[in-house]
Design a protein around this motif. Structure first.
Motif, PDB file in Angstrom:
ATOM      1  N   LYS A  22       0.854  -1.185   0.000  1.00  0.00           N
ATOM      2  CA  LYS A  22       0.000   0.000   0.000  1.00  0.00           C
ATOM      3  C   LYS A  22       0.891   1.237   0.000  1.00  0.00           C
ATOM      4  CE  LYS A  22      -4.149   2.061   1.861  1.00  0.00           C
ATOM      5  NZ  LYS A  22      -5.364   1.782   2.655  1.00  0.00           N
ATOM      6  N   LEU A  23       0.780   1.996  -1.056  1.00  0.00           N
ATOM      7  CA  LEU A  23       1.538   3.239  -1.190  1.00  0.00           C
ATOM      8  C   LEU A  23       0.615   4.412  -0.875  1.00  0.00           C
ATOM      9  CD1 LEU A  23       3.940   5.015  -2.155  1.00  0.00           C
ATOM     10  CD2 LEU A  23       3.042   4.768  -4.486  1.00  0.00           C
ATOM     11  N   GLN A  24       1.036   5.256   0.063  1.00  0.00           N
ATOM     12  CA  GLN A  24       0.270   6.457   0.409  1.00  0.00           C
ATOM     13  C   GLN A  24       1.189   7.665   0.259  1.00  0.00           C
ATOM     14  OE1 GLN A  24      -0.777   4.498   4.248  1.00  0.00           O
ATOM     15  NE2 GLN A  24      -2.811   5.356   3.911  1.00  0.00           N
ATOM     16  N   ILE A  25       0.673   8.697  -0.349  1.00  0.00           N
ATOM     17  CA  ILE A  25       1.471   9.900  -0.623  1.00  0.00           C
ATOM     18  C   ILE A  25       0.746  11.102  -0.035  1.00  0.00           C
ATOM     19  CG2 ILE A  25       2.542  11.337  -2.396  1.00  0.00           C
ATOM     20  CD1 ILE A  25       2.268   8.912  -4.304  1.00  0.00           C
ATOM     21  N   ALA A  26       1.434  11.875   0.777  1.00  0.00           N
ATOM     22  CA  ALA A  26       0.922  13.141   1.298  1.00  0.00           C
ATOM     23  C   ALA A  26       1.716  14.264   0.660  1.00  0.00           C
ATOM     24  CB  ALA A  26       1.056  13.194   2.817  1.00  0.00           C
ATOM     25  N   GLY A  27       1.039  15.213   0.023  1.00  0.00           N
ATOM     26  CA  GLY A  27       1.730  16.282  -0.680  1.00  0.00           C
ATOM     27  C   GLY A  27       1.991  15.894  -2.123  1.00  0.00           C
ATOM     28  N   LEU A  28       2.697  16.765  -2.823  1.00  0.00           N
ATOM     29  CA  LEU A  28       2.961  16.561  -4.248  1.00  0.00           C
ATOM     30  C   LEU A  28       4.459  16.411  -4.477  1.00  0.00           C
ATOM     31  CD1 LEU A  28       0.529  19.303  -5.603  1.00  0.00           C
ATOM     32  CD2 LEU A  28       0.186  16.822  -5.722  1.00  0.00           C
ATOM     33  N   VAL A  29       4.845  15.292  -5.063  1.00  0.00           N
ATOM     34  CA  VAL A  29       6.245  15.025  -5.369  1.00  0.00           C
ATOM     35  C   VAL A  29       6.578  15.680  -6.703  1.00  0.00           C
ATOM     36  CG1 VAL A  29       7.968  13.213  -5.733  1.00  0.00           C
ATOM     37  CG2 VAL A  29       6.048  12.831  -4.148  1.00  0.00           C
ATOM     38  N   ASN A  36       3.308   0.776   3.237  1.00  0.00           N
ATOM     39  CA  ASN A  36       2.832  -0.014   4.378  1.00  0.00           C
ATOM     40  C   ASN A  36       3.167   0.650   5.712  1.00  0.00           C
ATOM     41  OD1 ASN A  36       1.824  -1.908   2.587  1.00  0.00           O
ATOM     42  ND2 ASN A  36       3.602  -3.255   2.741  1.00  0.00           N
ATOM     43  N   GLN A  37       3.109   1.953   5.760  1.00  0.00           N
ATOM     44  CA  GLN A  37       3.379   2.735   6.966  1.00  0.00           C
ATOM     45  C   GLN A  37       2.262   3.761   7.161  1.00  0.00           C
ATOM     46  OE1 GLN A  37       5.551   1.545   9.008  1.00  0.00           O
ATOM     47  NE2 GLN A  37       7.493   2.563   8.740  1.00  0.00           N
ATOM     48  N   PRO A  38       1.053   3.324   7.488  1.00  0.00           N
ATOM     49  CA  PRO A  38      -0.063   4.273   7.604  1.00  0.00           C
ATOM     50  C   PRO A  38       0.139   5.323   8.696  1.00  0.00           C
ATOM     51  CG  PRO A  38      -0.682   2.076   8.404  1.00  0.00           C
ATOM     52  CD  PRO A  38       0.625   1.922   7.705  1.00  0.00           C
ATOM     53  N   ALA A  39       0.859   4.963   9.772  1.00  0.00           N
ATOM     54  CA  ALA A  39       1.078   5.958  10.832  1.00  0.00           C
ATOM     55  C   ALA A  39       1.961   7.098  10.326  1.00  0.00           C
ATOM     56  CB  ALA A  39       1.710   5.290  12.052  1.00  0.00           C
ATOM     57  N   ASP A  40       2.981   6.778   9.525  1.00  0.00           N
ATOM     58  CA  ASP A  40       3.812   7.829   8.922  1.00  0.00           C
ATOM     59  C   ASP A  40       2.961   8.715   8.009  1.00  0.00           C
ATOM     60  OD1 ASP A  40       6.093   7.013  10.166  1.00  0.00           O
ATOM     61  OD2 ASP A  40       7.221   6.556   8.332  1.00  0.00           O
ATOM     62  N   HIS A  41       2.098   8.079   7.246  1.00  0.00           N
ATOM     63  CA  HIS A  41       1.259   8.853   6.311  1.00  0.00           C
ATOM     64  C   HIS A  41       0.364   9.832   7.065  1.00  0.00           C
ATOM     65  CE1 HIS A  41      -1.239   9.825   2.876  1.00  0.00           C
ATOM     66  NE2 HIS A  41      -2.308   9.419   3.535  1.00  0.00           N
TER      67      HIS A  41
END
Length: 412
Positions: free
Chosen positions: A329-336, A370-375
């Motif tokens: 599971k890939l989660q991205i916050a913000g725009l790369v 696979n790090q939902p808490a970081d996201h």
């Protein structure tokens, strides 16, 4: 007559109905959709829906009772063919007209078409609607070799789902890395390796020159490198084009989407646009942007509802995205963005890590596998327009998640 007409009953259109009622709007709402079924969730169509062995069920966005309870004039299977701004009406395909006091264009996007020799052969599919997914799902029971054109989110999600069903899969990507427009090189490299380990034949730097077939059905894909790939099924996932034809014909500005201001309003004060079809000033990008995501559609719908009832303000919600590719599971916050400085936290070999992306010394985005808490921590931090130093990001002892929970300093 007060009537808010919404063209498009996807995620943005349905959420707008919900939000308008939540904001206290008690007038008439007309919701117009081209498909003949209740609005449904699209993200599972390229993931769980295809991975399921038996006939899966679609997931409606809302139960049928939602439209009755909210007294919505919901019309299915209707096409809007023109907008008359002078008379404030939309004309439907059956020749009838609907008057509006406010018009909202939530027309979404359509798959970009591939036009190379042989692209009209049978066995070449796109994937966007439930009808597409039903056809593709049924075909997966019989195909032996699949070629996926395009290593973006949809292409790789589909490839992972097909591999879960034991099918040989080749993915062709013209660029030199997968998901190159949306993620950092570190994430591209990790997912390329992961898909190859799962058995996907990922070919980078090879586009599509032509398709070859027998008896009208595709059998071979010929790449721009001259290599040939056997295929009795092809999925084309090369991006989308915003559906702007109504707006353009009505004289509204269009440039990579329908041009709107920070309140999601077009140059006509009675017409709004939102979701995949809207190009808006994005504070986080520092430029006009058009985004294709469920989060963007729902958040812009909530914002537009406020604007319509008279609480217009700048739309400044942090963009975030997700993609499920097999067990990743890939989660991205913000725009790369290309050129961002990247710092990897965690150990990719464990399948759990995050990539912190810095631009001009400020944290701009965080990609988490696979790090939902970081996201969630990244969304808190970036949403408050707070940053951290590159040294903190590199320090394995730095507690990023707790840091994100600190209250921002109050100026003055």
């Amino acid at each position: 007559m007060e009537n808010i007409v919404i063209v498009g009953n996807g995620q943005a259109g349905v959420q707008l109905v919900d939000s308008l009622r939540a904001e206290g709007y008690a007038g008439k709402i007309t919701l117009l959709g081209e498909e003949n079924q209740l609005p449904y969730q699209r993200p599972p169509l390229s993931k769980d829906y295809l991975a399921a062995g038996s006939q899966p069920q679609s997931l409606p966005l809302r139960a049928a009772s939602f439209y009755r309870d909210n007294t919505v004039d919901s019309r299915l299977g209707v096409q809007v063919i023109a907008v008359d701004r002078r008379t404030r009406t939309v004309r439907l395909g059956d020749g009838s007209e609907v008057e509006y006091s406010k018009l909202v264009l939530a027309t979404g996007a359509a798959n970009r078409e591939l036009t190379v020799p042989g692209s009209d052969l049978a066995g070449i599919h796109g994937l966007r609607t439930l009808a597409d997914a039903e056809v593709v799902h049924a075909r997966l029971d019989t195909v032996r070799s699949i070629v996926v054109v395009g290593a973006g989110f949809i292409g790789l999600e589909f490839a992972a789902a097909a591999r879960q069903r034991g099918i040989d899969v080749t993915v062709l990507e013209f660029a030199d890395r997968p998901m190159g427009r949306a993620v950092s090189p570190a994430i591209s490299e990790y997912f390329a390796d992961a898909h190859r380990r799962a058995g996907v034949n990922l070919q980078l730097g090879d586009g599509i020159a032509s398709f070859e077939g027998r008896n009208g059905h595709v059998t071979t894909v010929v790449g721009t490198t001259g290599r040939s790939y056997p295929a009795d099924f092809v999925l084309v996932g090369i991006g989308v084009e915003p559906r702007t034809e109504l707006a353009s014909a009505a004289g509204l500005p269009v440039q990579n989407g329908i041009t709107v201001d920070a309140a999601m309003c077009t140059m006509d004060p009675d017409i709004f646009a939102l979701g995949d079809c809207a190009n808006y000033p994005n504070r986080h990008a520092g430029a006009r942007t058009r985004l294709e995501s469920v989060q963007n559609a729902t958040d812009q719908a909530r914002h537009t509802a406020k604007a319509i009832v008279g609480e217009a303000e700048e739309y400044a919600v942090l963009p975030w995205f997700w993609s499920q590719q097999g067990n990743l599971k890939l989660q991205i916050a913000g725009l790369v963005r290309p050129g961002d400085q990247t710092i990897v936290r965690g150990e990719p070999a464990t399948g759990k890590f995050s990539v912190f992306c810095f631009r001009d010394g400020e944290l701009a985005a965080v990609e988490s596998v696979n790090q939902p808490a970081d996201h969630m921590a990244a969304r808190r931090l970036l949403g408050q327009r707070r940053s951290l130093s590159t040294a903190q990001a590199r320090d394995p002892e730095f507690d990023f998640r707790n840091y994100s929970k600190l209250q921002p300093a109050v100026a003055g």
